[in-house]
Design an enzyme around this catalytic site. Sequence first.
Site: not given
Ligand code: BG6
Length: 511
Positions: A52, A167, A197, A201, A235, A254, A259, A359, A364
Site C-alpha cells: 500500500r 506464518k 523457515h 535451515k 533468543e 510465535d 518451529h 526471548k 541465542k
Molecule cells: C520467527 C518468530 O518465526 O522466528 C520470531 O516470529 C523469532 O519471533 C524468529 O525471532 C527466530 O528465527 P531465527 O531464524 O532468527 O532463529
Amino acid sequence: MYEATEHLPESCVLVIFGASGDLTARKIVPALFNLTAEGRLPHRFHIVGYSRSDFPTDSFRKHMRVSLETHSRITPGEHPDALERLLENTIYCRGDYSSTSDLTALRKTLESLDKPSGSPQNRLFYFAVPPETAADLVSRLQESKLLERRAPEDAEKKGFHRVVMEKPFGHDLDSARALNAGLLKGLEENQIYRIDHYLGKETVQNIMVLRFANSIFEPVWNNRYVQNVHITVAESDGVGNRAKYFDSAGALRDVMQNHVLQLLALFAMEPPTGMNAASVRSEKAKLLGALSPLSDEELRCAVIRGQYSAGNVGGKKAVAYRSEKGIAPDSRTETFAAIRAYINNWRWSGVPFYLSTGKRLVRKLTEVAIEFKKVPHNLFAPYGSEDPAPNMLKIQVQPEERIALRIASKSPGLKMNLSAVDMELPYSSRFSSQSPEAYERLILDAIAGDPSLFASSEEIRLAWKYVMPIIEYWKNQPDPAFPNYQAGSWGPIEGKNFFREDVCYAELGKG
Ligand code: BG6
C-alpha cells in the site's frame, strides 16, 4: 526433496505482497540476491513488489539496496553485476490488497513481463501479509484473473500459480482451520506453500541425514536408549519492532507451535518411505498426532510460562518486556514457554521431550540435545571412578552449526580416571562452503515445485490442536505473576526443576 536447480522453470515472476515490510527487507530480498549472485534463479526472473505504500520503483530499488547492505549473507559490493541484474528485474506497484482494480493493473504489468518470452506464465505469489488478509487476497487475485486454481497437469501446460504463505498460520485452531478453508476455496492444496523457515535451515535438514544416512544412530533412536531430549530455541533478542504482533501472539504461538514442534517432528518421526513431500509430511503429521494430550495436572506442572524483567543481555542493558515500546505496562503475554511433552507411540513411550523457547535469554541457541541412558553398571567404580556421564548427542542449529557427541574417556595418567569429552563437528571448519540462508532454500524449492520443506495443513492443524489446551488454561488462570525471569537469564527459576524429570512427574504418579 530433490535438487531444486535441476527442476527450475525457464522463467518465473515473483510477486511479493507486503513488499514494504520488514520481512521483505530482512529475509526475502537478501535471499533473492544471494540466489542471483550464485546463479540459481531461473533464466528469466522478475520480482514485482506490491504494497500500500506509495513510492516509485526507483525508491523501492534503493530500499532493497540498503537492506542488502545490512542483511545479506553475500556482500553486495562483491557481486555488482548480480546486484544490478536483480534491481533491473525488479519493479514496484502500489495497490490495495482488497482492490480488484489495483490488482487488475498488477495483472497487466505481469502480462507485459510475460509477453517477450512467450513461455508459460509461472507465477509465485509471496504473501508476506497478516493472515487475516490472506484468504480475501486469494479471492481478489482470482477475480482479477491473476491467480487460477491449477492442478499439476494444467500447471505443466499453462505455467504454475503458487502461493507462499508466511506464518503465523492462524492465531488458534479455529482461525487456522478457517484460513485453510478460505485458501482451499480458490486453490488446490499443491498450490499452497506454508513457510516454516526452520525447515529450510541447513542443520535442521541434516537431522534427517544424520538419522537416515548413518547406521549407528537409528538403532539407538528410541526409548530403550534415550533418557530424554531437549529441544531449545533460545533468543537473546527482545521483540524488536514487532511489538504489536508479538504481544498478541506470545512465545507459545510465535515459536513453540511451529518451529519447535517441527524440530520435534523431524527428530522423532518414523523413517519416511522416500525423501518426497508426501512421505516426509505424512510421517511428521503422524508424529504430531501422537503427542500425548496434556492433562489438567500436566497443564499445571508440565508447562511453564515466563515474561522478562529488566536485565543485562550480552553486556547491554535490556528493559523489561512491559517497558518495551508498544507493549502495555500490564501485558500478560509470555515471552518464555516450556513444555515437558511425551509421545504416545512404541518408539518414544516414556521419554520426556523438554521443549522450550524464550526471548531475552542469555544467548541465542537453537539446539536438539539427546541424553542417552547411563551404562547399566559402572565397571570402574572399584578404581574410585564416579558413574560415567551419560552420552549426549547435540545438534546445534544456531548460532553455530555443529554436531557434538559426548563420550566417556579415560583421562591420561596412571589412574583409571574417567572424564566426559566432546567429539565435535563444527560445520564452519569442516565445510568450506557457506550454508545458504533458510529463505534461499525455501524460495528456490517453491519455484521448483518441491513442498517437502513446507508444513502441510495437517501438520499445522495437529500442532495447534496440541497447544490449544495450554492457550485455554493460561487464559483462564489468574494473574501469571509476571515478570518472573530476568533478561539475560535462562528463564524462570521453576525451569530448574521442570527440566528434571523426577520432579513433578513423580507428583503426577507416573515417576
Ligand atoms: C520467527 C518468530 O518465526 O522466528 C520470531 O516470529 C523469532 O519471533 C524468529 O525471532 C527466530 O528465527 P531465527 O531464524 O532468527 O532463529
